[in-house]
Design a protein around this motif. Structure first.
Motif, PDB file in Angstrom:
ATOM      1  N   MET A 103       0.827  -1.201   0.000  1.00  0.00           N
ATOM      2  CA  MET A 103       0.000   0.000   0.000  1.00  0.00           C
ATOM      3  C   MET A 103       0.865   1.255   0.000  1.00  0.00           C
ATOM      4  O   MET A 103       0.547   2.233  -0.661  1.00  0.00           O
ATOM      5  CB  MET A 103      -0.931  -0.006   1.226  1.00  0.00           C
ATOM      6  N   SER A 104       1.970   1.225   0.722  1.00  0.00           N
ATOM      7  CA  SER A 104       2.800   2.430   0.729  1.00  0.00           C
ATOM      8  C   SER A 104       3.459   2.617  -0.641  1.00  0.00           C
ATOM      9  O   SER A 104       3.657   3.748  -1.086  1.00  0.00           O
ATOM     10  CB  SER A 104       3.791   2.402   1.891  1.00  0.00           C
ATOM     11  N   LEU A 105       3.742   1.517  -1.322  1.00  0.00           N
ATOM     12  CA  LEU A 105       4.255   1.641  -2.695  1.00  0.00           C
ATOM     13  C   LEU A 105       3.187   2.212  -3.624  1.00  0.00           C
ATOM     14  O   LEU A 105       3.477   2.921  -4.577  1.00  0.00           O
ATOM     15  CB  LEU A 105       4.728   0.289  -3.232  1.00  0.00           C
ATOM     16  N   ALA A 106       1.941   1.873  -3.343  1.00  0.00           N
ATOM     17  CA  ALA A 106       0.837   2.393  -4.159  1.00  0.00           C
ATOM     18  C   ALA A 106       0.517   3.835  -3.792  1.00  0.00           C
ATOM     19  O   ALA A 106      -0.311   4.481  -4.437  1.00  0.00           O
ATOM     20  CB  ALA A 106      -0.393   1.525  -3.982  1.00  0.00           C
ATOM     21  N   GLY A 107       1.143   4.333  -2.726  1.00  0.00           N
ATOM     22  CA  GLY A 107       0.978   5.748  -2.375  1.00  0.00           C
ATOM     23  C   GLY A 107      -0.111   6.049  -1.357  1.00  0.00           C
ATOM     24  O   GLY A 107      -0.585   7.172  -1.282  1.00  0.00           O
ATOM     25  N   VAL A 108      -0.532   5.042  -0.581  1.00  0.00           N
ATOM     26  CA  VAL A 108      -1.459   5.356   0.519  1.00  0.00           C
ATOM     27  C   VAL A 108      -0.822   4.978   1.853  1.00  0.00           C
ATOM     28  O   VAL A 108      -0.087   4.000   1.946  1.00  0.00           O
ATOM     29  CB  VAL A 108      -2.847   4.667   0.393  1.00  0.00           C
ATOM     30  N   ARG A 109      -1.108   5.775   2.855  1.00  0.00           N
ATOM     31  CA  ARG A 109      -0.564   5.536   4.193  1.00  0.00           C
ATOM     32  C   ARG A 109      -1.677   5.590   5.221  1.00  0.00           C
ATOM     33  O   ARG A 109      -2.663   6.262   5.037  1.00  0.00           O
ATOM     34  CB  ARG A 109       0.439   6.635   4.552  1.00  0.00           C
ATOM     35  N   ARG A 110      -1.406   4.894   6.297  1.00  0.00           N
ATOM     36  CA  ARG A 110      -2.429   4.848   7.343  1.00  0.00           C
ATOM     37  C   ARG A 110      -2.302   6.055   8.270  1.00  0.00           C
ATOM     38  O   ARG A 110      -1.224   6.454   8.629  1.00  0.00           O
ATOM     39  CB  ARG A 110      -2.284   3.576   8.171  1.00  0.00           C
TER      40      ARG A 110
ATOM     41  N   PRO B   5      -4.065   9.259   0.677  1.00  0.00           N
ATOM     42  CA  PRO B   5      -2.983   9.497  -0.275  1.00  0.00           C
ATOM     43  C   PRO B   5      -1.788  10.098   0.459  1.00  0.00           C
ATOM     44  O   PRO B   5      -1.965  11.034   1.243  1.00  0.00           O
ATOM     45  CB  PRO B   5      -3.586  10.515  -1.249  1.00  0.00           C
ATOM     46  N   ASN B   6      -0.614   9.538   0.224  1.00  0.00           N
ATOM     47  CA  ASN B   6       0.553   9.980   1.011  1.00  0.00           C
ATOM     48  C   ASN B   6       0.850  11.465   0.833  1.00  0.00           C
ATOM     49  O   ASN B   6       1.350  12.099   1.742  1.00  0.00           O
ATOM     50  CB  ASN B   6       1.783   9.096   0.737  1.00  0.00           C
ATOM     51  N   GLU B   7       0.489  12.031  -0.325  1.00  0.00           N
ATOM     52  CA  GLU B   7       0.847  13.441  -0.482  1.00  0.00           C
ATOM     53  C   GLU B   7      -0.029  14.380   0.351  1.00  0.00           C
ATOM     54  O   GLU B   7       0.284  15.552   0.493  1.00  0.00           O
ATOM     55  CB  GLU B   7       0.926  13.854  -1.955  1.00  0.00           C
ATOM     56  N   THR B   8      -1.073  13.861   0.959  1.00  0.00           N
ATOM     57  CA  THR B   8      -1.903  14.729   1.808  1.00  0.00           C
ATOM     58  C   THR B   8      -1.368  14.781   3.226  1.00  0.00           C
ATOM     59  O   THR B   8      -1.807  15.599   4.029  1.00  0.00           O
ATOM     60  CB  THR B   8      -3.361  14.236   1.898  1.00  0.00           C
TER      61      THR B   8
HETATM   62  C1  LIG Z   1       3.861   8.707  -2.394  1.00  0.00           C
HETATM   63  O1  LIG Z   1       3.949   7.406  -2.943  1.00  0.00           O
HETATM   64  C2  LIG Z   1       4.403   7.366  -4.272  1.00  0.00           C
HETATM   65  C3  LIG Z   1       4.300   5.938  -4.758  1.00  0.00           C
HETATM   66  O2  LIG Z   1       5.042   5.062  -3.964  1.00  0.00           O
HETATM   67  C4  LIG Z   1       5.825   7.922  -4.339  1.00  0.00           C
HETATM   68  O3  LIG Z   1       6.279   7.918  -5.657  1.00  0.00           O
HETATM   69  C5  LIG Z   1       5.856   9.326  -3.762  1.00  0.00           C
HETATM   70  O4  LIG Z   1       7.169   9.790  -3.706  1.00  0.00           O
HETATM   71  C6  LIG Z   1       5.225   9.365  -2.379  1.00  0.00           C
HETATM   72  N1  LIG Z   1       5.096  10.762  -1.951  1.00  0.00           N
HETATM   73  C7  LIG Z   1       5.394  11.152  -0.716  1.00  0.00           C
HETATM   74  C8  LIG Z   1       5.158  12.601  -0.429  1.00  0.00           C
HETATM   75  O5  LIG Z   1       5.820  10.404   0.141  1.00  0.00           O
END
Ligand SMILES: *[C@@H]1O[C@H](CO)[C@@H](O)[C@H](O)[C@H]1NC(C)=O
Length: 311
Positions: free
Chosen positions: A16-23, A39-42
């Protein structure tokens, strides 16, 4: 022997963290906390204090799980398929996956209220809600109470209101007298029955899978039994509100719990705008049982909703 889920769960989290979601855990109110995969960017890092609420350009999709397993176990295939185009949020409903409350309230309206508050705290203003089973029932409540938040819905294997007569009929179909007996088994054999009925054709799984599932999936038994009790309402209290949202039904063709008759009735009652699509060779657990098919349909539906929204 090590529980298979104590290996699978961390693996899933890495995926999931590779897919860009975090808990993330969100305090809804004192005594009530909900877990969300976001979404990790939030997620605000110390480095960018300056941005108070990070705005995402992608449309928001909220995936709400059913009874028995938590959000990420229900939806991981969909998360992998959707994060490219959508900002995906996956909550754990109260008493699942670490979401808890000290409140005595057990209704799906309360779950909907907490979920809406949590999403707002995470900066979500509008979303498409995808609800499976219990998640659909909570979703329908949310759509009714927060029409500005829930723009549209996709619903799988669920109903607007779980009336006594519907509940009795469905229980009879699967040969149980109480939902808690079916949904909260106390033996590995019971888990096997639970999953067999919930799928069109359960693949072969080793016995330890069911035993391990039993060990880890049925926490908060007392509270979950109360959730089930609160879910069933008397027939005379049943009303289906007029929804302003677009609603799409996406159903396992071989759903043995919320069968096709339920799906057709729901479509009738929701009105002409509502569409109904089937996934062949899929039971109640269609998002997990036929993920590729489910995702193909879901992506098409989401794309059509987004196109409508732009007009
Ligand atoms: C969020 O996850 C994506 C996919 O793994 C990654 O490419 C990106 O760098 C991550 N962004 C942050 C802000 O961690």
């Amino acid at each position: 022997m090590v529980n298979v889920f104590s290996i699978l769960t961390p693996l899933l989290h890495v995926l999931m963290s590779l897919a860009g979601v975090r808990r993330q855990t969100v305090e809804i109110e004192p005594g009530t906390a909900m877990n969300f995969w976001v979404p990790n960017e939030t997620i605000k890092t110390n480095k960018d204090h300056s941005q108070k609420k990070q705005k995402l350009n992608k449309p928001v999709v909220v995936l709400v799980h059913g009874f028995a397993v938590d959000g990420i176990l229900t939806w991981f295939f969909q998360v992998l398929a959707l994060t490219g185009k959508y900002a995906v949020y996956v909550p754990d409903l109260l008493f699942f996956g670490g979401s808890v409350t000290t409140s005595a309230e057990r209704s799906s309206a309360f779950q909907a209220e907490c979920l809406a508050k949590g999403l707002r705290k995470l900066g979500v203003e509008r979303c498409t809600l995808v609800g499976f089973s219990l998640g659909g029932m909570v979703g329908f409540k949310m759509a009714k109470f927060y029409p500005d938040l829930v723009e549209s819905m996709v619903v799988s294997g669920s109903v607007v209101e779980f009336t006594q007569s519907v509940s009795d009929a469905l229980l009879k179909n699967i040969g149980f007298s109480r939902w808690s007996d079916y949904l909260m088994p106390d033996s590995a054999e019971g888990v096997k029955v639970l999953l067999s009925i919930a799928s069109h054709k359960l693949p072969w799984l080793p016995d330890f899978f069911f035993r391990d599932f039993l060990q880890v999936m049925f926490s908060n038994r007392k509270e979950r039994a109360e959730l089930l009790e609160a879910l069933v309402i008397s027939d005379k209290d049943s009303t289906i509100p007029k929804y302003t949202q677009r609603i799409h039904l996406l159903w396992g063709e071989n759903d043995k719990i919320f069968n096709l008759e339920v799906a057709h009735n729901l479509k009738e009652r929701l009105g002409r705008e509502t569409t109904l699509q089937y996934i062949e060779k899929a039971g109640h657990l269609s998002p997990l049982e036929r993920p590729c098919m489910y995702n193909r349909h879901l992506k098409k539906i989401l794309a059509s909703l987004m196109a409508d929204g732009e007009q």
